[in-house]
Design an enzyme around this catalytic site. Structure first.
Site, mmCIF file in Angstrom:
data_model
loop_
_atom_site.group_PDB
_atom_site.id
_atom_site.type_symbol
_atom_site.label_atom_id
_atom_site.label_comp_id
_atom_site.label_asym_id
_atom_site.label_seq_id
_atom_site.Cartn_x
_atom_site.Cartn_y
_atom_site.Cartn_z
ATOM 1 N N LYS A 69 14.086 1.671 20.670
ATOM 2 C CA LYS A 69 13.865 0.665 21.716
ATOM 3 C C LYS A 69 15.203 0.097 22.191
ATOM 4 O O LYS A 69 16.096 -0.194 21.383
ATOM 5 C CB LYS A 69 12.979 -0.442 21.150
ATOM 6 C CG LYS A 69 12.625 -1.560 22.111
ATOM 7 C CD LYS A 69 11.736 -2.573 21.414
ATOM 8 C CE LYS A 69 11.350 -3.741 22.297
ATOM 9 N NZ LYS A 69 10.470 -4.693 21.581
ATOM 10 N N SER A 140 6.274 -5.671 23.910
ATOM 11 C CA SER A 140 7.438 -5.285 24.697
ATOM 12 C C SER A 140 7.927 -3.865 24.394
ATOM 13 O O SER A 140 8.723 -3.302 25.147
ATOM 14 C CB SER A 140 8.571 -6.280 24.438
ATOM 15 O OG SER A 140 8.949 -6.271 23.063
ATOM 16 N N SER A 164 4.689 -7.259 19.801
ATOM 17 C CA SER A 164 5.381 -6.198 20.552
ATOM 18 C C SER A 164 5.389 -4.823 19.918
ATOM 19 O O SER A 164 5.804 -3.863 20.560
ATOM 20 C CB SER A 164 6.821 -6.633 20.825
ATOM 21 O OG SER A 164 6.854 -7.757 21.660
#
Length: 420
Positions: A69, A140, A164
């Protein structure tokens, strides 16, 4: 993941061939899914060839590609966190600690995947849900879940401050494992709210995700240790779940509970001893206060309206009110977990409904309380919604520090047979 690891260990598959397989898949589908920010093709192939030349396999992760990420540092790449405020960020000069540990275990960094801005709620990235390109993959860690679901990586790193990791896994039909809150150090990870920020793992199954977490988690978490005794599964009942959960979601989680019971596990129901909605409220107060203090110097004209507004709101929270919220959170944790035994795992939906249409990251209301309550959380694949055909995920939660117990169940014969 276990099949890939076994094939590499036996020599049936090379790391280089595996990396090429995923690079080909990225080339075939990512123009539509848009999970990836940077693909390190040449670097990943070079790392694979070096690992193939080693006579001893370092760990079960040896030769397996990992997506990272874009709030986590990878040396040689900028960490932009999907924010215009970091558009000119220089390439990282060192890996984040979790990335360094994965490299040491023989994992291969395939590249970086999309996130919402600063791993917050908005703006959302261009990533789409591979099950239905009109829907969100969640957030996210949007790119992490989508990359796994699209078959462009077998494993991925995400971060969780609210919901997330576990929510996008539920929306994309993938597995996740979020260690106990703050159990994994965040050096080299862009912060949001340090009391909650935790690096989590994605895989095709929750078992795969737990294997990845074992590769970067501290040894004292016991993620790779001996298997625990069979747990008791408690289907959690709470007013928030009753009010928000869609019938199709509840049906799939109930079916999963039935399958767990049929496998020989003890499965029953239990009332939440603390209202999850109350935990939601105190989590938000702590998050706002910490996000405001963490990002007080951000150029607010270069971040999204939601983040800018919440930074301002967080800065308006006094130190006394912030400390009171932390104290309240500690009381909630103690009261909630005191009602359960050391062998209990809690089961509930990962989200109120299937992934909504794109433009939002969906509803994190079921995940956030358990991030705040501090224990490890796995996302299991409960099934497919009858009305939409979209994935339904379920959370399996344990008390703070009970990471080994949760991982031990995910590595058990029951979890393997049920393909959790």
């Amino acid at each position: 993941m276990r099949d890939l690891s076994a094939a590499i260990r036996s020599g049936e598959l090379t790391a280089e061939a595996l990396v090429r397989r995923y690079l080909d898949r990225i080339a075939a589908v990512d123009a539509d899914v848009q999970a990836w920010v940077h693909v390190l093709a040449d670097e990943a192939l070079a790392a694979a060839r070096a690992l193939d030349s080693e006579s001893v396999k370092r760990s079960p992760l040896h030769g397996l590609p990992v997506a990272v990420k874009d709030v986590i540092d990878v040396r040689g790449l900028p960490t932009r966190a999907n924010s215009a405020s970091r558009a000119d960020a220089e390439p990282a000069t060192a890996d984040a600690t979790v990335v360094a540990h994965l490299r040491a275990a023989g994992a291969i960094v395939l590249g970086k995947v999309h996130t919402t801005e600063f791993a917050y709620f908005a703006p959302v990235p261009p990533t789409r849900n591979p099950w239905d390109l009109s829907r969100t993959p969640g957030g996210s860690s949007a790119g992490s879940g989508a990359a796994i679901a699209a078959g462009t990586a077998p494993l991925a790193l995400g971060t969780q401050t609210a919901g997330s990791v576990n929510r996008p896994a539920g929306y994309t039909g993938t597995g996740a494992f979020k260690p106990s809150t703050l159990a994994v150090g965040g050096v080299g990870v862009v912060p949001l709210a340090p009391s909650f920020d935790t690096v989590g793992a994605f895989g095709a199954s929750a078992q795969d995700a737990a294997y990845l977490a074992a590769g970067y988690g501290a040894a004292h978490l016991g993620l790779a240790g001996p298997r625990a005794a069979a747990p008791r599964i408690l289907v959690l009942e709470d007013a928030l779940i009753s009010r928000l959960a869609a019938p199709g979601t509840l049906a799939q989680v109930a079916d999963l509970a039935d399958r767990l019971r049929a496998s020989g596990l003890r499965v029953s129901r239990a009332e939440s001893s603390v209202a999850l909605e109350a935990v939601l409220l105190v989590h938000r107060r702590v998050l706002l206060a910490e996000a405001g203090r963490t990002h007080a110097r951000l150029p607010l004209d270069l971040v999204g309206d939601r983040l800018a507004g919440d930074i301002a709101e967080g800065l308006a929270i006094s130190d006394a009110d912030y400390l009171a919220a932390l104290s309240q959170l500690a009381r909630f944790r103690q009261e909630f977990w005191a009602g359960f035994g050391p062998n209990d795992l809690l089961l509930l939906p990962a989200a109120p409904d299937v992934a909504p249409q794109d433009g939002t990251t969906g509803d994190p209301s079921f995940v956030i309380p358990f991030t705040a309550l501090g224990g490890p959380i796995a996302t299991l694949r409960a099934g497919l919604d009858d009305a939409t055909g979209m994935p339904v995920g379920a959370l399996l939660c344990a008390a703070p520090g009970a990471d080994a117990r949760l991982a031990g169940f995910l590595f058990s014969d029951v979890a393997t047979q049920l393909d959790l």
